[in-house]
Design a protein around this motif. Structure first.
Motif, PDB file in Angstrom:
ATOM      1  N   GLY A 149      -2.528   2.818  -4.219  1.00  0.00           N
ATOM      2  CA  GLY A 149      -2.116   2.523  -2.860  1.00  0.00           C
ATOM      3  C   GLY A 149      -3.287   2.357  -1.913  1.00  0.00           C
ATOM      4  O   GLY A 149      -3.131   2.480  -0.700  1.00  0.00           O
ATOM      5  N   VAL A 187       0.835  -1.203   0.000  1.00  0.00           N
ATOM      6  CA  VAL A 187       0.000   0.000   0.000  1.00  0.00           C
ATOM      7  C   VAL A 187       0.867   1.251   0.000  1.00  0.00           C
ATOM      8  O   VAL A 187       0.643   2.204  -0.742  1.00  0.00           O
ATOM      9  CB  VAL A 187      -0.922  -0.039   1.236  1.00  0.00           C
ATOM     10  CG1 VAL A 187      -1.476   1.320   1.542  1.00  0.00           C
ATOM     11  CG2 VAL A 187      -2.031  -1.038   1.003  1.00  0.00           C
ATOM     12  N   GLN A 188       1.906   1.205   0.828  1.00  0.00           N
ATOM     13  CA  GLN A 188       2.773   2.367   0.918  1.00  0.00           C
ATOM     14  C   GLN A 188       3.658   2.471  -0.334  1.00  0.00           C
ATOM     15  O   GLN A 188       3.883   3.553  -0.856  1.00  0.00           O
ATOM     16  CB  GLN A 188       3.618   2.261   2.163  1.00  0.00           C
ATOM     17  CG  GLN A 188       4.103   3.602   2.616  1.00  0.00           C
ATOM     18  CD  GLN A 188       4.866   3.502   3.906  1.00  0.00           C
ATOM     19  OE1 GLN A 188       5.176   2.404   4.355  1.00  0.00           O
ATOM     20  NE2 GLN A 188       5.160   4.628   4.489  1.00  0.00           N
ATOM     21  N   LEU A 189       4.117   1.308  -0.766  1.00  0.00           N
ATOM     22  CA  LEU A 189       4.939   1.294  -1.974  1.00  0.00           C
ATOM     23  C   LEU A 189       4.208   1.965  -3.127  1.00  0.00           C
ATOM     24  O   LEU A 189       4.757   2.776  -3.859  1.00  0.00           O
ATOM     25  CB  LEU A 189       5.283  -0.154  -2.341  1.00  0.00           C
ATOM     26  CG  LEU A 189       5.917  -0.331  -3.716  1.00  0.00           C
ATOM     27  CD1 LEU A 189       7.319   0.266  -3.728  1.00  0.00           C
ATOM     28  CD2 LEU A 189       5.952  -1.787  -4.129  1.00  0.00           C
ATOM     29  N   ARG A 190       2.927   1.629  -3.265  1.00  0.00           N
ATOM     30  CA  ARG A 190       2.190   2.136  -4.417  1.00  0.00           C
ATOM     31  C   ARG A 190       1.928   3.629  -4.320  1.00  0.00           C
ATOM     32  O   ARG A 190       1.594   4.260  -5.320  1.00  0.00           O
ATOM     33  CB  ARG A 190       0.882   1.365  -4.578  1.00  0.00           C
ATOM     34  CG  ARG A 190       1.118  -0.062  -5.038  1.00  0.00           C
ATOM     35  CD  ARG A 190      -0.135  -0.876  -5.031  1.00  0.00           C
ATOM     36  NE  ARG A 190       0.177  -2.307  -5.121  1.00  0.00           N
ATOM     37  CZ  ARG A 190      -0.566  -3.249  -4.574  1.00  0.00           C
ATOM     38  NH1 ARG A 190      -1.646  -2.938  -3.891  1.00  0.00           N
ATOM     39  NH2 ARG A 190      -0.221  -4.508  -4.692  1.00  0.00           N
ATOM     40  N   SER A 191       2.017   4.172  -3.116  1.00  0.00           N
ATOM     41  CA  SER A 191       1.886   5.618  -3.047  1.00  0.00           C
ATOM     42  C   SER A 191       3.182   6.284  -3.512  1.00  0.00           C
ATOM     43  O   SER A 191       3.217   7.453  -3.826  1.00  0.00           O
ATOM     44  CB  SER A 191       1.516   6.060  -1.637  1.00  0.00           C
ATOM     45  OG  SER A 191       2.618   5.923  -0.778  1.00  0.00           O
ATOM     46  N   HIS A 192       4.269   5.502  -3.561  1.00  0.00           N
ATOM     47  CA  HIS A 192       5.524   6.029  -4.103  1.00  0.00           C
ATOM     48  C   HIS A 192       5.666   5.710  -5.573  1.00  0.00           C
ATOM     49  O   HIS A 192       6.332   6.429  -6.302  1.00  0.00           O
ATOM     50  CB  HIS A 192       6.718   5.446  -3.335  1.00  0.00           C
ATOM     51  CG  HIS A 192       6.765   5.870  -1.907  1.00  0.00           C
ATOM     52  ND1 HIS A 192       7.172   7.124  -1.520  1.00  0.00           N
ATOM     53  CD2 HIS A 192       6.426   5.226  -0.763  1.00  0.00           C
ATOM     54  CE1 HIS A 192       7.105   7.227  -0.204  1.00  0.00           C
ATOM     55  NE2 HIS A 192       6.647   6.086   0.279  1.00  0.00           N
ATOM     56  N   LEU A 248       9.966   4.110   2.793  1.00  0.00           N
ATOM     57  CA  LEU A 248       9.192   2.876   2.677  1.00  0.00           C
ATOM     58  C   LEU A 248       9.040   2.144   3.989  1.00  0.00           C
ATOM     59  O   LEU A 248       8.088   1.399   4.183  1.00  0.00           O
ATOM     60  CB  LEU A 248       9.844   1.944   1.650  1.00  0.00           C
ATOM     61  CG  LEU A 248       9.460   2.197   0.205  1.00  0.00           C
ATOM     62  CD1 LEU A 248      10.068   1.156  -0.684  1.00  0.00           C
ATOM     63  CD2 LEU A 248       7.954   2.205   0.060  1.00  0.00           C
TER      64      LEU A 248
END
Lengths: 271, 402, 286
Positions: C176, A100-105, B4
């Motif tokens: 996300g 989830v966090q990765l995809r915000s990056h 991350l």
């Protein structure tokens, strides 16, 4: 995980990697779809603030690899991956990295425009809302406006922000999806054949936009069209049957490829 | 610079919300499965005693006068009182008799008809215990006099048997004698009528709509109508049956014929929809190929498309049959709820069906009928289960991907 | 031609239903004024004088339907969401038959269970809490009816949720969003019309259901919205008025047809509306 990158391949490193920092990298990546070995021992380095294009015939694994870069393949149960993919040197498949966090990056734009069945405003506000990025309504409005501006769409939709995003034209919808992706301030934007469903004029508009966006983002684009790769990218990677055949500066790939298969592909022998 | 690894509180909250949401989903499924499991366990727990019956071997001395008069009741009573000499008062005698089923005299009559015995002989009669005594021995109720039960078990060999009677007898006022044969046969007849008519009309309608119908208002109306008919409450079909089949046409009340007619209308939409889906699944190339070699439209459909669609149609028919088999409400309307002890012999005899039998028994006060009800439910569900399994088997066996 | 006639059987059935309920209702309304039927607060068809006010029955029907929906909607919807978004293929394969099995249980069986197991249990618990619970409480009938509807809602919702294009899910996940955020903010809003139509079909099914209420709800038509009280429903009255009664022209039996008319129109309206909604929804994604 950031072991001093071994030389990617025998030919000299692309020039462009010399003056731009590495953003993402893959080392020895293998991806299996059920019984199918979709990506075979792939290593690549993707520079920041540049457009990298993945080209190759259909079924060569370029989209599969793209989806591995923000772990979208996690959503497919039969898909398994080995090897390492890093973002700023950090392995994105580490157990303590949340996709989830990765995809915000690492944001993503898809082949077919897929705006949510919500208003234009809500489409762009979606990311900031779920990630809790904006403290106030005013801040959210400002971010939506900025994102739409960056995607070159604001002028066309500013009077109908609260009308459904699905009512826009195909090209506008795709720019809306780009605005939606950049609204969460990603570092990398993955684009999976973003223009294949669009007409030439809309395509030109998106290509312009991609060129502008590379000032601020690391962009990876999968494309079917060699002309498009030549027009928008600085780096080109040629995929064939699950392997990365050749990877280098775009102008070099298209003028003097080292591998026969690349040569055959760009001259239209197959694909 | 990306972060991350930073486990920020927002992310933790979102992850918790995710886990919670997922648990709700799992809980909903668990709860539903649990309900089903509990339902089945409850029914089986209540129903299994009905599959067991207790009998005694009663030595009956054939008194010549009573034998000549065919007074089997008297013979049985004498035999019983011979074993309970202490029962002298009316009340005591009644309590002792209450241990035995009233069916004993018919059983004795049947036994003697099969193997005649001379007067003065002593024969061993298999006598069924009454429902109260039976329940007492199963430990399910204590309505029977414990002292009488103790005396009974001490003096006569009481044995437990699988109750074939439950399957071989019709309904009865006496709980220990009641069986589901009548209802089962009634159900079979009713469903046979329903399925026969439903299949004929349903498949014909499906073929027409799928293969021949022009696209016009009439077929449009038929189509919308079929969809709506599928959702009309079943009890309304009962009203139709009552007003049209019984009152207007004067067909025999309570008969499997009328029940089948009503149910055939009820399952018609199911069959039409299933049959159309099956016909649609046959690729048009088959029909075109037949037409291409000179077959007429009718020949193409009936010789080539229909046989290929048959497994799918059959599956739909079985599911429709299962629906008809479990249906109760409309049959109440057309009088299939009467107490009927005889096993129906034809589709115009008065009959009842298994679900209605369940409804009727569930309303009776005797405890023994409660386990009979649950046992009848077990049979009903077993039949439905088998029908569904058959449908699934057929689907898997014959399903073709074109 | 023969085929056309066979197709017309379906239409004839509908016409037959309409004709029979309309005709008998017409006879009924010559005896009992329409207004006192629609707005009467007393239902006592066998009383003297007999009263034919449908309101207590409507109240009972609505009460039980609402209880059923409160039970079934979350269970059915969450089951569908879990099956389509979270369950592994193997789990899905083993859980779907459970729902199908439940859907296949005849209502007379559920009625038996409601009357003999659930109702006494609720009464026991209620009495333990010091509440006054009728032995044929609306709650017991409503709960079991809810469980009957769960498979209907879950299978319809499952179809509808699966019809939401995967590209929308991908779009949301790629932003996300967590799977649950994707479901709540993208999938469910997109599937809303379809889910609404599923619930409408469920309502139609609940108000038309007969056996559970005949066996587990009361006969006495109380105008009450107390879930612990005994109430009666339209279907219960139709069934009991016509069972075992041979004479056909009394107000009592005719009133059953008037109730049938009301029931028929209610369910028909719900079905038509639901089918419209779902057709519109399908067009949206095709």
């Amino acid at each position: 995980m950031n072991d001093a990158s071994p030389p990617l391949m025998k030919p000299p490193l692309p020039r462009i990697l010399a003056d731009r920092p590495e953003k993402m990298a893959a080392r020895g990546v293998n991806i299996h779809y059920g019984d199918k070995h979709a990506i075979k021992d792939l290593s690549i380095t993707i520079p920041d603030r540049a457009v990298s294009a993945f080209i190759g015939p259909s079924g060569c694994g370029k989209s599969t690899f793209l989806r591995a870069l923000n772990r979208m393949n996690d959503t497919i149960p039969s898909c398994r991956m080995t090897g390492a993919i890093t973002l700023d040197g950090r392995n994105i498949n580490d157990p303590d990295v949340d996709p989830v966090q990765l995809r915000s990056h690492v944001g993503m734009v898809f082949q077919k425009p897929n705006p949510f069945p919500k208003s234009i405003f809500e489409n762009v506000a979606y990311g900031p809302r779920i990630h809790g990025l904006c403290a106030s309504k005013a801040e959210l409005e400002q971010r939506v406006e900025e994102s739409l501006k960056k995607a070159g769409l604001f002028g066309e939709v500013k009077d109908r922000l609260h009308q459904p995003g699905t009512g826009l034209s195909g090209g506008q919808q795709q720019r809306l999806c780009i605005a939606r992706a950049i609204a969460v301030n990603p570092e990398v934007i993955l684009m999976d054949e973003p223009c294949s469903a669009l007409d030439p004029i809309a395509t030109a508009r998106i290509e312009e936009l991609i060129d502008e966006l590379r000032q601020n983002f690391c962009i990876v684009i999968v494309t079917h069209s060699m002309q498009q790769a030549a027009r928008v990218s600085q780096l080109t990677a040629f995929f064939h049957l699950g392997t990365l055949v050749e990877f280098g500066d775009t102008d070099k790939i298209f003028t003097a490829p080292t591998d026969q298969r690349t040569q055959d592909y760009i001259t239209g022998r197959y694909g | 610079m990306s972060s991350l690894n930073a486990q920020n509180p927002t992310l933790r909250r979102r992850r918790a919300a995710e886990a919670r949401f997922r648990r709700y989903g799992a809980a909903a499924l668990a709860l539903t499965s649990l309900f089903l499991a509990f339902l089945i366990i409850d029914i089986v727990g209540k129903g299994w005693p009905a599959f067991v019956e207790h009998r005694v071997e009663l030595p009956v001395t054939l008194d010549s006068r009573k034998l000549a008069e065919k007074n089997y009741d008297g013979l049985i009573k004498d035999a019983i009182f011979a074993r309970f000499p202490e029962a002298q008062s009316r009340g005591q005698r009644k309590a002792v008799l209450a241990l035995f089923s009233h069916s004993a005299e018919q059983a004795l009559a049947a036994q003697l008809a099969e193997a005649p015995a001379a007067a003065g002989q002593t024969v061993k009669a298999e006598v069924l215990l009454s429902d109260t005594a039976d329940l007492h021995l199963k430990g399910l109720s204590h309505l029977a006099d414990p002292a009488a039960i103790d005396a009974l078990t001490a003096r006569l060999p009481v044995t437990a048997h699988f109750s074939w009677r439950f399957f071989s007898h019709g309904d009865s006022r006496e709980a220990e004698e009641a069986g589901i044969r009548g209802a089962l046969i009634g159900s079979l007849l009713t469903v046979a009528v329903a399925l026969g008519l439903g299949l004929i009309f349903g498949v014909a309608a499906a073929i027409y709509l799928e293969e021949f119908a022009p696209k016009n208002r009439l077929t449009d109306i038929i189509e919308v109508n079929i969809n709506n008919l599928a959702a009309v409450p079943s009890i309304i079909f009962g009203l139709l049956g009552l007003a049209v089949f019984l009152n207007a046409f004067g067909l025999p009340r309570s008969s499997p014929l009328v029940g089948g007619l009503v149910l055939s209308l009820l399952v018609l939409p199911t069959i039409i929809i299933a049959a159309r889906a099956a016909l649609k699944a046959v690729p048009p190339s088959i029909k075109e190929a037949a037409l291409g070699v000179g077959a007429s439209e009718h020949q193409a459909v009936f010789h080539h498309v229909l046989p290929l669609a048959l497994p799918g149609i059959l599956t739909g028919a079985i599911l429709g049959m299962a629906r008809a088999f479990g249906e109760t409400a409309p049959l109440l309307m057309i009088g299939m709820v009467a107490f009927i002890a005889d096993v129906p012999g034809s589709i115009s005899d008065a009959a009842t069906v298994l679900p209605v039998q369940i409804y009727l028994w569930s309303d009776l006060p005797e405890l023994a009928f409660r386990s009979k009800t649950a046992a009848a439910i077990m049979v009903l569900i077993a039949v439905l289960f088998a029908a569904n399994a058959l449908a699934i088997y057929l689907r898997n066996r014959f399903e073709r991907r074109w | 031609m023969v085929l056309l006639v066979c197709s017309a059987v379906a239409v004839a059935t509908t016409l037959g239903i309409l004709a029979s309920v309309l005709f008998e209702s017409f006879v009924f309304f010559r005896e009992v004024p329409l207004l006192s039927f629609l707005f009467g607060t007393q239902w006592a068809p066998t009383g003297s004088p007999a009263a034919f006010g449908i309101l207590p029955l409507l109240a009972g029907t609505i009460l039980i339907t609402v209880i059923a929906l409160i039970t079934a909607t979350p269970l059915g919807l969450f089951s569908a969401i879990y099956l389509s978004e979270y369950a592994t293929p193997t789990l899905r394969k083993s859980l779907k038959p459970v729902l199908e099995l439940l859907a296949g249980i005849p209502t007379v069986v559920l009625g038996f269970f409601a009357a003999l197991t659930v109702a006494p249990f609720i009464r026991q618990v209620g009495t333990g809490l010091g509440l006054d619970v009728a032995s044929e409480s609306a709650l017991a009938a409503g709960l079991v009816m809810g469980m009957m509807i769960v498979p209907l809602i879950s299978s319809l919702s499952d179809d509808i949720i699966n019809a939401v294009p995967q590209s929308l899910r991908d779009g949301s996940l790629a932003m996300g969003a967590t799977p649950s955020e994707t479901v709540k903010r993208v999938v469910l809003p997109a599937a809303l019309p379809g889910i609404a139509s599923a619930i409408m079909l469920a309502i139609s099914r609940a108000i038309g259901e007969t056996m559970i209420v005949v066996m587990a709800a009361g006969l006495a038509a109380n105008l009450s919205f107390n879930p612990l009280a005994a109430v009666s429903t339209i279907t219960v009255q139709i069934a009991t008025l016509l069972v075992g009664d041979q004479e056909f022209d009394s107000d009592k039996t005719l009133s059953a047809f008037a109730l049938g008319l009301v029931l028929f129109f209610f369910t028909l309206a719900l079905n038509i509306a639901a089918l419209r909604l779902v057709r519109k929804y399908r067009q949206h994604y095709e």
